[in-house]
Design an enzyme around this catalytic site. Structure first.
Site, short mmCIF file in Angstrom:
data_model
loop_
_atom_site.label_atom_id
_atom_site.label_comp_id
_atom_site.label_asym_id
_atom_site.label_seq_id
_atom_site.Cartn_x
_atom_site.Cartn_y
_atom_site.Cartn_z
N GLU A 16 0.43 -1.13 0.29
CA GLU A 16 0.13 -0.18 -0.14
C GLU A 16 0.83 1.29 -0.10
O GLU A 16 1.85 1.49 0.48
CB GLU A 16 -1.01 0.26 1.46
CG GLU A 16 -1.75 1.15 1.51
CD GLU A 16 -2.81 0.88 2.41
OE1 GLU A 16 -3.53 -0.10 1.89
OE2 GLU A 16 -2.74 1.86 2.77
N THR A 47 -3.74 4.67 -1.50
CA THR A 47 -4.78 5.26 -0.56
C THR A 47 -5.51 6.57 -1.33
O THR A 47 -4.85 7.35 -2.14
CB THR A 47 -4.45 5.72 0.98
OG1 THR A 47 -3.45 6.47 0.43
CG2 THR A 47 -4.00 4.10 1.48
N ALA A 50 -6.32 9.26 3.10
CA ALA A 50 -6.16 8.50 4.39
C ALA A 50 -5.54 9.69 5.40
O ALA A 50 -5.51 10.32 5.87
CB ALA A 50 -5.57 7.21 4.02
N HIS A 77 -8.12 3.03 -3.60
CA HIS A 77 -9.11 3.19 -2.11
C HIS A 77 -9.96 4.19 -3.13
O HIS A 77 -9.92 5.20 -3.69
CB HIS A 77 -8.49 3.64 -1.39
CG HIS A 77 -6.71 2.85 -1.08
ND1 HIS A 77 -6.67 2.87 0.62
CD2 HIS A 77 -6.53 1.46 -1.10
CE1 HIS A 77 -5.71 1.42 0.59
NE2 HIS A 77 -5.63 1.38 -0.68
N GLY A 108 -14.62 5.81 5.23
CA GLY A 108 -13.95 6.80 5.06
C GLY A 108 -13.39 6.94 6.76
O GLY A 108 -14.38 6.96 7.28
N LYS A 163 -21.15 -6.05 4.04
CA LYS A 163 -20.19 -6.02 2.40
C LYS A 163 -20.00 -7.15 1.91
O LYS A 163 -20.09 -7.12 0.53
CB LYS A 163 -18.90 -5.15 3.44
CG LYS A 163 -19.23 -4.43 4.01
CD LYS A 163 -17.73 -3.36 4.04
CE LYS A 163 -16.56 -3.86 5.41
NZ LYS A 163 -15.66 -2.28 6.03
N GLN A 174 -7.51 -3.78 8.86
CA GLN A 174 -6.28 -3.29 9.14
C GLN A 174 -4.82 -3.15 9.81
O GLN A 174 -4.92 -4.88 9.82
CB GLN A 174 -7.28 -2.43 10.26
CG GLN A 174 -7.27 -1.26 11.44
CD GLN A 174 -6.32 0.18 10.62
OE1 GLN A 174 -5.68 0.17 9.34
NE2 GLN A 174 -7.10 0.82 10.41
#
Ligand code: FAD
Length: 283
Positions: A16, A47, A50, A77, A108, A163, A174
């Site tokens: 990422e 991202t 973020a 993202h 978000g 989801k 996370q």
């Protein structure tokens, strides 16, 4: 390439990155990406705003660079609380035009200086909307210790199921520092009927300041062993970084041994750290 197709084949390793701050030239992230290319990640995600920050350079532009120049699949993202349906459609058109096929659909982080729009309340609303209006592979976020706003982990998992029911085909966690939390989470989501691949999000500890900031933002807990390392090397940044990298490597090797579908490395735009870890975990 739709990244969900990668999972049955192998242990996925993805990276990422985040767009540079508005005062940093975009060439900076391209240098970082060029350095990451030789590590052959299966995909790189980028991202968007973020940490509640105002988005800088375009996430879509960076994803296009990853795909066109590095020949690596990219995930854009897309957080939705500050978007209208029309602006999401516009972004989807832009992604399509640039050949981007993968979206990490997010609610978000709230930004106190931005009034949220009311078109999307949760990531599941966005997932449904993307599914109805385009042909994208959709990933979603998940939280081994529970999302900080959720009353408890079980309730959060019920919302996670919404989801995947809405169309998310892969999950990225996370950051977490206790693999036990990940294994317990994996059992719980399987029992709740969530069956899509789950990548474990790993953020190496490289400095006391950065980890304290991240942990306070996302609510991840610090296990005793890591807390001890941080205390032992509190006045010795080089040793703390070395110990933090070894901790991350151990975490990843254990996760792989225990059959994690993939590892998502939060590179913090630091190719040296990504290289050190990737080489240490090479299969
Ligand atoms: P949701 O899945 O919508 O969940 C948010 C909260 O609402 C949870 O507590 C959930 O339990 C609850 N909830 C969900 N559905 C319902 C419902 N129907 N009724 C009641 N409660 C419900 N943020 C950015 O701004 N930009 C980024 O690029 C970014 N990248 C990220 C990448 C990863 C891998 C992860 C894990 C997080 C990322 N974030 C990013 C942070 C993320 O936006 C925040 O954690 C945010 O607070 C929640 O996003 P979500 O998509 O998980 O939200």
């Amino acid at each position: 390439m739709k990244v969900a197709s990668l999972f049955p084949e192998k242990h996925v390793l993805s990276f990422e990155v985040f767009p540079p701050k508005p005062d940093v030239p975009i060439s900076k992230i391209y240098e970082t990406l060029d350095a990451l290319k030789s590590l052959h990640p299966d995909f790189i995600s980028v991202t968007y705003g973020a940490g509640g920050s105002v988005p800088g350079a375009s996430t879509a532009e960076i994803c296009a660079y990853i795909q066109d120049q590095l020949q690596i699949p990219a995930i854009a993202h897309l957080p939705c609380i500050n978007e209208s349906k029309e602006s999401v459609l516009e972004k989807m058109r832009d992604f399509r035009a640039r050949g981007i096929e993968n979206i990490l659909a997010l609610r978000g982080d709230r930004n106190p200086s931005v009034q949220p729009k009311n078109d999307f309340s949760f990531a599941s609303d966005l997932i449904r909307f993307i599914k109805q209006n385009g042909d994208f592979d959709i990933a979603a976020a998940c939280y081994p210790e529970g999302h900080p706003e959720a009353p408890d982990l079980d309730t959060d998992i019920l919302h996670l199921k919404e989801k995947t029911d809405a169309g998310a085909t892969h999950l990225i966690t996370q950051l977490f520092y206790s693999n036990k939390d990940f294994y317990t989470f994996r059992e719980k989501i399987a029992a709740a009927g969530v069956s899509v691949p789950v990548e474990a999000g790993i953020m190496p500890v490289t400095s006391k300041k950065s980890i304290e900031r991240m942990v306070s933002l996302c609510g991840a807990s610090i296990p005793k062993r890591l807390a001890k390392l941080m205390a032992r090397y509190s006045d010795d940044p080089a040793s703390l970084k070395a110990a933090g990298l070894e901790y991350a490597i151990e975490q990843i090797l254990d996760l792989r041994e225990q059959g994690a579908d993939g590892i998502h490395l939060y590179t913090m735009n630091n190719p040296d750290v990504a290289r050190y870890i990737t080489e240490a975990i090479a299969e």
